[in-house]
Design a protein around this motif. Structure first.
Motif, PDB file in Angstrom:
ATOM      1  N   THR A  77       0.357  10.232  -6.359  1.00  0.00           N
ATOM      2  CA  THR A  77       1.736  10.907  -5.686  1.00  0.00           C
ATOM      3  C   THR A  77       2.356  10.666  -5.832  1.00  0.00           C
ATOM      4  OG1 THR A  77      -0.471  10.618  -4.907  1.00  0.00           O
ATOM      5  CG2 THR A  77       1.354  10.217  -2.792  1.00  0.00           C
ATOM      6  N   GLY A 102      -3.020   3.334  -4.161  1.00  0.00           N
ATOM      7  CA  GLY A 102      -3.329   4.183  -3.096  1.00  0.00           C
ATOM      8  C   GLY A 102      -4.813   4.030  -2.470  1.00  0.00           C
ATOM      9  N   SER A 110       0.643  -1.324   0.560  1.00  0.00           N
ATOM     10  CA  SER A 110      -0.456  -0.211  -0.324  1.00  0.00           C
ATOM     11  C   SER A 110       0.993   1.668  -0.066  1.00  0.00           C
ATOM     12  CB  SER A 110      -0.671  -0.167   1.170  1.00  0.00           C
ATOM     13  OG  SER A 110      -1.254   0.986   1.606  1.00  0.00           O
ATOM     14  N   ILE A 111       0.249   2.447  -0.903  1.00  0.00           N
ATOM     15  CA  ILE A 111       0.606   3.340  -0.288  1.00  0.00           C
ATOM     16  C   ILE A 111       1.632   4.067   1.448  1.00  0.00           C
ATOM     17  CG2 ILE A 111      -0.990   4.988   0.192  1.00  0.00           C
ATOM     18  CD1 ILE A 111       0.034   7.029  -2.269  1.00  0.00           C
ATOM     19  N   ASN A 149      -1.354   5.122  -7.944  1.00  0.00           N
ATOM     20  CA  ASN A 149      -2.498   5.984  -6.499  1.00  0.00           C
ATOM     21  C   ASN A 149      -2.624   7.223  -7.231  1.00  0.00           C
ATOM     22  OD1 ASN A 149       0.196   7.422  -7.073  1.00  0.00           O
ATOM     23  ND2 ASN A 149       1.209   5.963  -4.894  1.00  0.00           N
ATOM     24  N   HIS A 182       3.671   1.308  -8.138  1.00  0.00           N
ATOM     25  CA  HIS A 182       3.094   2.348  -7.612  1.00  0.00           C
ATOM     26  C   HIS A 182       1.293   2.831  -8.451  1.00  0.00           C
ATOM     27  CE1 HIS A 182       5.646   2.511  -4.352  1.00  0.00           C
ATOM     28  NE2 HIS A 182       6.545   2.467  -5.455  1.00  0.00           N
ATOM     29  N   THR A 220      -5.961  13.152  -3.188  1.00  0.00           N
ATOM     30  CA  THR A 220      -4.700  12.821  -4.486  1.00  0.00           C
ATOM     31  C   THR A 220      -4.260  14.533  -5.696  1.00  0.00           C
ATOM     32  OG1 THR A 220      -6.439  11.700  -5.856  1.00  0.00           O
ATOM     33  CG2 THR A 220      -5.606  10.585  -3.939  1.00  0.00           C
TER      34      THR A 220
END
Length: 293
Positions: free
Chosen positions: A289, A229, A183-184, A286, A284, A252
């Motif tokens: 980000t 994210g 996860s972020i 997200n 990633h 975001t």
């Protein structure tokens, strides 16, 4: 998805609602997007068998459907959401594939053994393990995180990942893969999800360590991760207060939450031969980000 606030039909907010809310995807408004309408499959996973934990809804459901589109047969592990699991099964079968439903707690090592064995018995092989099952609990103060909550979050998120990986690795062959959902929060942390963030950091470290293991490398098994994210899944309305759900994902750079349909293609790539030179890495997804590592 537009910027309109997210809602749920039923009042199933945590922590008052307890640890797990079954069949919640059917109560979500709007419903998550599982597959992009313009997704074009090309048989990238033809003949493969995948075992997906947390495959009854959200990201896990989206992965299952895309894997079916790409020619894989799938086994779905879920805790208690029978309705959602049956829905996933129907979606997989609609793609002309086969789906095995396995109900149980991923945090139980005995169940992990049984789930892998059932998959092997049903399909005769295992090529892809997706460690995706997770739970999280909103807490603003460290002292409000009970021992029970802390232990349950670790049991499900990182212990479950370990147990299923340990069992699956016995059956994986050259070209097989394990893909973990981190996860972020493993990179940025989340002040209201402190124990959850810690488990996702542990999953990230486990992914990197396992990818470098000599036995794994000698078998040419690849170990990677995806770090989503804010994604609109049942985990959100079942664990956040309504005030947080309404503004979920709006912080975001893209000013919106993501959809399971926007995450699942990364799992297709990582499981396919296209990613044959990729291991120990994290993708990633997200909403723009930037995170380091």
């Amino acid at each position: 998805m537009n910027k309109d606030p997210m809602t749920v039909e039923k009042d199933t907010q945590a922590p008052e609602a307890g640890y797990r809310v079954p069949d919640i995807q059917g109560d979500m408004n709007p419903q998550p997007e599982v597959v992009k309408p313009n997704y074009k499959a090309s048989g990238k996973l033809h003949g493969k068998v995948a075992l997906i934990t947390g495959g009854d809804s959200g990201i896990g459901q989206a992965i299952a459907v895309l894997y079916a589109k790409e020619g894989a047969r799938v086994a779905i592990v879920y805790l208690e959401a029978d309705q959602d699991a049956e829905g996933t099964k129907q979606m997989v079968e609609k793609e002309g594939s086969d789906c095995l439903l396995i109900k149980g707690d991923v945090g139980d090592p005995t169940f992990a053994t049984q789930a892998v064995e059932q998959t092997i018995k049903k399909y005769g092989q295992l090529d892809i393990l997706i460690n995706n099952a997770a739970e999280q609990h909103y807490c603003e103060k460290l002292e409000d995180i009970t021992n029970e909550q802390f232990e349950r979050t670790f049991q499900t998120n990182i212990f479950g990942t370990f147990y299923f990986s340990r069992e699956a690795i016995k059956h994986l062959k050259k070209g097989s893969t394990i893909i973990n959902t981190t996860s972020i929060t493993a990179y940025k942390g989340n002040p209201e999800l402190m124990d959850y963030s810690a488990t996702k950091g542990a999953i990230l470290a486990f992914t990197r360590a396992l990818s470098q293991n000599k036995d794994v490398l000698s078998k040419q098994i690849r170990i990677n991760a995806v770090a989503p994210g804010p994604i609109w899944t049942p985990l959100i309305p079942s664990s956040f207060p309504k005030s947080e759900v309404k503004k979920f994902g709006l912080n975001t750079p893209m000013k919106r939450p993501g959809q399971p349909s926007e995450v699942a293609p990364a799992y297709v790539y990582l499981a396919s031969d296209d990613a044959s030179y990729m291991s120990g890495q994290t993708i990633h997804i997200n909403g723009a980000t930037t995170v380091n590592g």
